[in-house]
Design a protein around this motif. Structure first.
Motif: not given
Length: 328
Positions: A163-168
């Motif tokens: 979710i961190i990669w996708v969120g950014f």
């Protein structure tokens, strides 16, 4: 009537929410019990110190779960106030969160997933706050670090790292390579320290065994638990209706709100995948799933035109939760 009370933005909710938790947790302090851990579930590196501290008192363990739920309810309110997922000032998300957890009777005592949800909330906050930043390298590292730290309490939190990669990627049109590398570094730091500790104390075999049992142990808590199945089925029904409603509203939402809900959707998707494919994952994953579902259901109940149906949904929800207090 009940919906109008729960969704107002009045200060009495600062008293109502703790009272609601105290009411729904009444069995926990009248007849306190521990969570029925499978062997190794309470042995993750950081959680085992907490468990040793509360092992002498089931009541303390249960009271801590109440404390966590109250804190989470206000953190959920804070997130909505700062990022306006629901463009109305309301306490409904806090109340819906308490109700969702209120139906998980076995989790009215301390469990590693409560620590996982705390770190996931903080991680989501780091992702969303980067929307207003030109450079957000610190947020990228901190988001990964928080997931890494939380996974040392509840191992399966590590699966939410994407979710961190996708969120950014969603929030920034042109994210730099550092925004993908720094979360990995943040995730690795607490695990590196943990590995070093176990290596230096000759406990690596026991550490790997703990990791394996937290993946592989067959946890069939849902099997034969009809009341819980009915409750979760109803929760999924209302969430599904809320999802359809959100799709109809989608074009009306601000761009930032759309991106935030996409991150919430990914959290829900990962939680479902863990429930299906990781044998050790069971009802506790609903605690993590409650974060996105809280906003999804609240958005549905606030903006639906037929208030009769909104009140009916809430009354049925509360009736199911009360029923579970006596049959679970």
């Amino acid at each position: 009537m009940i919906l109008r009370i729960l969704k107002t933005n009045q200060a009495y909710h600062f008293i109502l929410i703790p009272l609601l938790v105290a009411g729904l947790w009444f069995r926990s302090y009248i007849d306190p019990v521990y969570f029925p851990y499978f062997e190794g579930e309470n042995d993750m590196f950081l959680y085992r110190f907490v468990h040793q501290w509360v092992a002498h008192s089931a009541l303390l363990s249960n009271l801590l779960s109440m404390f966590f739920v109250i804190v989470f309810s206000f953190l959920i309110l804070k997130l909505n106030t700062e990022y306006a997922f629901i463009r109305v000032r309301t306490f409904l998300p806090s109340n819906i969160f308490v109700l969702i957890i209120g139906g998980l009777i076995t989790l009215h005592t301390l469990h590693p997933v409560y620590f996982a949800l705390l770190f996931l909330l903080l991680c989501v906050d780091r992702i969303f706050q980067s929307y207003e930043k030109e450079k957000f390298h610190d947020s990228a590292f901190e988001a990964g670090f928080l997931i890494g730290l939380g996974s040392l309490f509840y191992l399966n939190l590590v699966f939410f790292f994407p979710i961190i990669w996708v969120g950014f990627a969603l929030i920034k049109k042109r994210p730099q390579w550092r925004n993908f590398a720094l979360p990995v570094l943040g995730l690795a730091v607490p695990w590196l320290f943990t590995w070093s500790y176990h290596y230096l104390t000759n406990q690596l075999p026991a550490f790997w065994d703990t990791i394996l049992v937290n993946f592989e142990t067959e946890n069939s808590f849902f099997s034969g638990n009809t009341p819980l199945q009915v409750y979760l089925g109803y929760l999924m029904l209302v969430s599904f209706l809320g999802g359809i409603f959100l799709l109809n509203q989608y074009d009306e939402k601000k761009i930032s709100t759309r991106k935030n809900f996409q991150v919430f959707f990914l959290i829900t998707l990962i939680a479902f995948a863990l429930l299906l494919f990781v044998p050790a994952v069971s009802q506790e994953i609903v605690v993590i799933m409650s974060l996105p579902l809280t906003y999804l259901i609240s958005n549905y109940l606030i903006f639906m035109k037929q208030k009769f149906w909104g009140n009916l949904f809430v009354y049925l929800f509360i009736a199911l939760i009360i029923y579970l207090q006596f049959v679970s």
